[in-house]
Design an enzyme around this catalytic site. Structure first.
Site, PDB file in Angstrom:
ATOM      1  N   LYS A  10       0.768  -0.882  -0.103  1.00  0.00           N
ATOM      2  CA  LYS A  10       0.009  -0.125   0.137  1.00  0.00           C
ATOM      3  C   LYS A  10       0.911   1.276  -0.123  1.00  0.00           C
ATOM      4  O   LYS A  10       0.467   2.182  -0.785  1.00  0.00           O
ATOM      5  CB  LYS A  10      -0.862  -0.145   1.237  1.00  0.00           C
ATOM      6  N   ARG A  85      -9.484   0.854   8.988  1.00  0.00           N
ATOM      7  CA  ARG A  85      -8.907  -0.347   9.316  1.00  0.00           C
ATOM      8  C   ARG A  85     -10.163  -1.138   9.943  1.00  0.00           C
ATOM      9  O   ARG A  85     -10.072  -2.311  10.255  1.00  0.00           O
ATOM     10  CB  ARG A  85      -7.750  -0.413  10.152  1.00  0.00           C
ATOM     11  N   ARG A 122      11.834  -6.767   5.192  1.00  0.00           N
ATOM     12  CA  ARG A 122      11.790  -5.470   4.692  1.00  0.00           C
ATOM     13  C   ARG A 122      12.654  -4.319   5.555  1.00  0.00           C
ATOM     14  O   ARG A 122      12.785  -4.498   6.643  1.00  0.00           O
ATOM     15  CB  ARG A 122      10.066  -5.040   4.964  1.00  0.00           C
ATOM     16  N   ARG A 149      11.645  -2.279  10.308  1.00  0.00           N
ATOM     17  CA  ARG A 149      10.538  -1.691  11.056  1.00  0.00           C
ATOM     18  C   ARG A 149      10.212  -2.357  12.465  1.00  0.00           C
ATOM     19  O   ARG A 149      10.035  -3.662  12.394  1.00  0.00           O
ATOM     20  CB  ARG A 149       9.193  -1.550  10.330  1.00  0.00           C
ATOM     21  N   ARG A 160      -0.427  -8.804  13.506  1.00  0.00           N
ATOM     22  CA  ARG A 160      -0.849  -7.748  12.848  1.00  0.00           C
ATOM     23  C   ARG A 160      -1.696  -8.506  11.807  1.00  0.00           C
ATOM     24  O   ARG A 160      -3.023  -8.158  11.305  1.00  0.00           O
ATOM     25  CB  ARG A 160      -0.071  -7.086  12.078  1.00  0.00           C
TER      26      ARG A 160
HETATM   27  P1  AMP Z   1       0.830   0.678   9.090  1.00  0.00           P
HETATM   28  O1  AMP Z   1       2.103   1.554   8.891  1.00  0.00           O
HETATM   29  O2  AMP Z   1      -0.524   1.199   8.091  1.00  0.00           O
HETATM   30  O3  AMP Z   1       1.161  -0.744   8.948  1.00  0.00           O
HETATM   31  O4  AMP Z   1       0.278   1.195  10.667  1.00  0.00           O
HETATM   32  C1  AMP Z   1       0.999   0.701  11.734  1.00  0.00           C
HETATM   33  C2  AMP Z   1       0.403   0.640  12.885  1.00  0.00           C
HETATM   34  O5  AMP Z   1      -0.097   2.142  13.095  1.00  0.00           O
HETATM   35  C3  AMP Z   1      -0.598  -0.283  13.133  1.00  0.00           C
HETATM   36  O6  AMP Z   1      -0.020  -1.412  13.282  1.00  0.00           O
HETATM   37  C4  AMP Z   1      -1.592   0.284  14.209  1.00  0.00           C
HETATM   38  O7  AMP Z   1      -1.163  -0.065  15.482  1.00  0.00           O
HETATM   39  C5  AMP Z   1      -1.470   1.963  13.683  1.00  0.00           C
HETATM   40  N1  AMP Z   1      -2.479   2.199  13.012  1.00  0.00           N
HETATM   41  C6  AMP Z   1      -2.363   2.772  11.701  1.00  0.00           C
HETATM   42  N2  AMP Z   1      -3.345   3.020  11.094  1.00  0.00           N
HETATM   43  C7  AMP Z   1      -4.454   2.840  11.872  1.00  0.00           C
HETATM   44  C8  AMP Z   1      -5.849   2.830  11.833  1.00  0.00           C
HETATM   45  N3  AMP Z   1      -6.501   3.275  10.741  1.00  0.00           N
HETATM   46  N4  AMP Z   1      -6.446   2.169  12.873  1.00  0.00           N
HETATM   47  C9  AMP Z   1      -6.064   1.824  14.128  1.00  0.00           C
HETATM   48  N5  AMP Z   1      -4.745   1.792  14.189  1.00  0.00           N
HETATM   49  C10 AMP Z   1      -3.657   2.171  13.213  1.00  0.00           C
END
Ligand code: AMP
Length: 205
Positions: A10, A85, A122, A149, A160
């Site tokens: 994404k 999400r 990654r 990360r 996750r």
């Molecule tokens: P990402 O970089 O999109 O994988 O997001 C990393 C982390 O941020 C996720 O594992 C969640 O802990 C938090 N996070 C990001 N976007 C959301 C969302 N829309 N709702 C809840 N938690 C989020």
């Protein structure tokens, strides 16, 4: 908006598309990681949850996104990556964009085995957050150092994925019947995925 499991591409795709269409890339994960790094009250509230791979609460993240989408640079359009999400987040988003052009949903499909394989190796830029592609220890975008990360450790990835299955996958049903829902095969080469997304989006506009 980009849908799909962690590691589906994404962020990588949104970064390519941002260049093509010159619209902002709004990544909730990146915004939260910045808040954590800067030690803001938001960052302090979400750090532990992010580290475990859980989701931060709907009200809090919806407030962050509502404020961001009120900025004038989003008027021409935007790429939303990592939000919504959950079903309540999707319902909020529908309300937020109700007076704009229809939301186009890009659902990037990838198997869990491929997600685990990708995230295990990654590397991301510790300065701009870009996913590293190719060889070397420096970011090809900004020259910053590359690091794994924190939430790509295997145990956290498994959590996750579980969270994705339970809370985010129901969005496929929520959006699936809309004419603006596009399924994209995320296992192909990144440039091919980008082309497929561009074709899908341009046929909608
Ligand atoms: P990402 O970089 O999109 O994988 O997001 C990393 C982390 O941020 C996720 O594992 C969640 O802990 C938090 N996070 C990001 N976007 C959301 C969302 N829309 N709702 C809840 N938690 C989020």
């Amino acid at each position: 908006m980009m849908l799909g499991p962690p590691g589906a591409g994404k962020g990588t795709q949104a970064r390519q598309l941002r260049r093509k269409w010159d619209i902002p890339h709004i990544s909730t994960g990146a915004m939260l990681r910045e808040a954590v790094a800067a030690g803001t009250p938001l960052g302090r509230a979400v750090a532990g949850i992010m580290e475990s791979g859980g989701l931060i609460n709907d009200e809090l993240i919806t407030r962050v996104v509502t404020e961001r989408l009120a900025q004038p640079d989003t008027k021409v359009g935007f790429l939303l990556d990592g939000f919504p999400r959950t079903i309540p987040q999707a319902e909020s988003l529908d309300r937020i964009v109700s007076d704009r052009a229809p939301l186009i949903i890009i659902d990037i499909i990838l198997t869990e085995a491929e997600v685990i394989r990708r995230l295990a190796s990654r590397m991301v830029c510790s300065e701009c957050g870009a996913n590293a592609v190719g060889e070397g220890s420096r970011c090809i975008d900004c020259g910053g150092p590359l690091v794994p990360r924190a939430d790509d450790r295997e145990q956290v990835v498994l959590n996750r994925l579980k969270v994705y299955r339970e809370q985010t996958e129901p969005l496929v049903e929520y959006y699936g019947k809309r004419p603006t829902y596009c399924r994209i095969d995320g296992a192909r080469l990144p440039d091919d995925v980008t082309e497929e997304i561009i074709t899908a989006v341009e046929s909608q506009t």
